[in-house]
Design an enzyme around this catalytic site. Structure first.
Site, short mmCIF file in Angstrom:
data_model
loop_
_atom_site.label_atom_id
_atom_site.label_comp_id
_atom_site.label_asym_id
_atom_site.label_seq_id
_atom_site.Cartn_x
_atom_site.Cartn_y
_atom_site.Cartn_z
N GLY A 8 33.64 37.66 45.23
CA GLY A 8 34.93 37.34 44.60
C GLY A 8 35.81 36.54 45.55
N TYR A 153 38.99 52.30 36.41
CA TYR A 153 39.21 51.63 37.70
C TYR A 153 39.37 52.67 38.83
CZ TYR A 153 41.50 48.15 40.80
OH TYR A 153 41.84 47.32 41.84
N ALA A 155 38.15 55.68 38.89
CA ALA A 155 36.83 56.29 39.12
C ALA A 155 35.94 55.35 39.92
CB ALA A 155 36.17 56.62 37.79
N ALA A 156 35.95 54.08 39.57
CA ALA A 156 35.11 53.12 40.28
C ALA A 156 35.52 53.00 41.75
CB ALA A 156 35.18 51.75 39.60
N LYS A 157 36.82 52.87 41.99
CA LYS A 157 37.28 52.70 43.38
C LYS A 157 37.10 53.98 44.19
CE LYS A 157 38.74 48.36 43.15
NZ LYS A 157 37.96 47.30 43.82
P1 NDP Z 1 41.64 38.35 41.21
O1 NDP Z 1 41.59 38.73 39.77
O2 NDP Z 1 42.74 37.49 41.69
O3 NDP Z 1 40.25 37.71 41.66
C1 NDP Z 1 39.08 38.36 41.32
C2 NDP Z 1 37.93 37.74 42.07
O4 NDP Z 1 36.75 38.51 41.80
C3 NDP Z 1 37.63 36.32 41.63
O5 NDP Z 1 37.17 35.63 42.74
C4 NDP Z 1 36.52 36.52 40.60
O6 NDP Z 1 35.67 35.38 40.45
C5 NDP Z 1 35.77 37.66 41.24
N1 NDP Z 1 34.97 38.43 40.29
C6 NDP Z 1 35.38 39.17 39.23
N2 NDP Z 1 34.33 39.73 38.62
C7 NDP Z 1 33.23 39.33 39.29
C8 NDP Z 1 31.85 39.55 39.14
N3 NDP Z 1 31.38 40.34 38.15
N4 NDP Z 1 30.99 38.96 40.00
C9 NDP Z 1 31.44 38.16 41.00
N5 NDP Z 1 32.74 37.92 41.20
C10 NDP Z 1 33.63 38.49 40.35
O7 NDP Z 1 41.64 39.76 41.98
P2 NDP Z 1 42.36 40.20 43.33
O8 NDP Z 1 42.22 39.17 44.36
O9 NDP Z 1 43.69 40.73 43.00
O10 NDP Z 1 41.46 41.48 43.69
C11 NDP Z 1 40.45 41.44 44.67
C12 NDP Z 1 40.03 42.89 44.95
O11 NDP Z 1 41.14 43.66 45.36
C13 NDP Z 1 39.46 43.60 43.72
O12 NDP Z 1 38.39 44.44 44.09
C14 NDP Z 1 40.62 44.43 43.25
O13 NDP Z 1 40.19 45.55 42.51
C15 NDP Z 1 41.26 44.82 44.56
N6 NDP Z 1 42.65 45.20 44.47
C16 NDP Z 1 43.61 44.31 44.06
C17 NDP Z 1 44.92 44.71 43.98
C18 NDP Z 1 46.03 43.78 43.57
O14 NDP Z 1 47.17 44.27 43.46
N7 NDP Z 1 45.80 42.52 43.34
C19 NDP Z 1 45.32 46.09 44.32
C20 NDP Z 1 44.24 46.91 44.74
C21 NDP Z 1 42.96 46.48 44.82
P3 NDP Z 1 36.02 34.15 39.41
O15 NDP Z 1 37.13 33.40 40.07
O16 NDP Z 1 34.76 33.39 39.33
O17 NDP Z 1 36.44 34.81 38.14
#
Ligand code: NDP
Length: 242
Positions: A8, A153, A155-157
């Site tokens: 991601g 979410y 549960a997953a985290k």
């Molecule tokens: P964004 O929605 O901004 O970005 C998500 C990223 O994950 C993108 O690069 C997307 O790719 C990629 N992605 C999503 N699904 C898949 C998949 N099945 N396979 C490969 N890549 C995937 O998310 P954030 O940057 O906000 O979040 C990043 C991490 O931080 C996540 O794990 C989120 O749960 C965690 N998080 C975020 C918080 C927040 O407040 N933002 C708070 C707590 C945790 P593409 O661009 O191709 O869609």
């Protein structure tokens, strides 16, 4: 050639982590699911730091794709070493449990928890053989505290937090550390639909965090000097929960 693989990495926190990995001197393998344009922008930002970047498209929730695409890449690049893995790819699909559809449960579990498993499985053996590695999992405040409307979410985290602690104990003696970073509210596409004005009143630091502020902690854990830190979860949440 030493690489950091960031799942991601096309947007948000993942992009900031890719840039941080480049700052540490790593070449960066930037995974994304579908957003090629954004992945290419991350790639440019990484290369501006003077390291190599490669974008790699696969869905972390799809075991076959992970095996074929990532496994294929690893096999065809025997001299490239993935020394740092950041399991960052994640999604949220919120609904109260009584309204939640089975597909919402499955997608969120498969992406956030399944993705951790499939991707880590592909790279951990080489780290063990090389007797060095850094695995950093991006979890969430939701997985520590539990948040209403997010049973999938949370549960997953929470699952990834448990796996982080278990894996750290399995492979510590091989020189591979496994840690998690738990962000609170961070300004990205994921939190675009939230009412920041209202929510920030709950946060002691009175603002949402920035992706770079999460990446800073990931960089710290990825560094060689963090060799004696493992099985930890570090919160980056402005004091919202501890
Ligand atoms: P964004 O929605 O901004 O970005 C998500 C990223 O994950 C993108 O690069 C997307 O790719 C990629 N992605 C999503 N699904 C898949 C998949 N099945 N396979 C490969 N890549 C995937 O998310 P954030 O940057 O906000 O979040 C990043 C991490 O931080 C996540 O794990 C989120 O749960 C965690 N998080 C975020 C918080 C927040 O407040 N933002 C708070 C707590 C945790 P593409 O661009 O191709 O869609």
């Amino acid at each position: 050639m030493k690489f950091a693989l960031v799942t991601g990495g096309s947007r948000g926190i993942g992009r900031a982590i890719c840039i941080k990995m480049a700052d540490l001197g790593y070449n960066v393998l930037i995974n994304y699911k579908s957003n090629e344009v954004e992945a290419n922008i991350t790639s440019l930002l990484v290369e501006e730091k003077g390291v190599k970047s490669i974008t790699i498209k696969f869905d972390v929730s799809d075991k076959n794709q992970v095996q074929e695409v990532l496994g294929g890449w690893i096999e065809s690049h025997p001299t490239y070493e993935i020394e740092v893995l950041v399991n960052n790819a994640g999604i949220r699909e919120d609904a109260l449990m009584i309204w939640m559809k089975d597909e919402q449960w499955e997608r969120v579990i498969n992406t956030n928890l399944g993705g951790f498993y499939y991707v880590t499985k592909m790279v951990v053996t080489n780290m063990i053989l090389k007797k060095y590695g850094r695995i950093i999992n991006i979890v969430s405040l939701s997985g520590l505290k539990g948040l209403p409307g997010q049973i999938n979410y949370s549960a997953a985290k929470a699952g990834v937090i448990g796996a982080t602690k278990a894996l750290a104990q399995e492979i510590g003696r091989k020189g591979v550390t496994v840690n998690a970073v738990a962000p609170g509210f961070i300004k990205t596409d994921m939190t675009d639909d939230l009412n920041e004005k209202e929510l920030q009143t709950l946060i002691p630091l009175k603002r949402f965090g920035l992706p770079e502020e999460v990446a800073h902690v990931v960089g710290f854990l990825a560094s060689k000097e963090s060799a004696y830190i493992t099985a930890e979860v570090i919160s980056v949440n402005g004091g919202l929960y501890s």
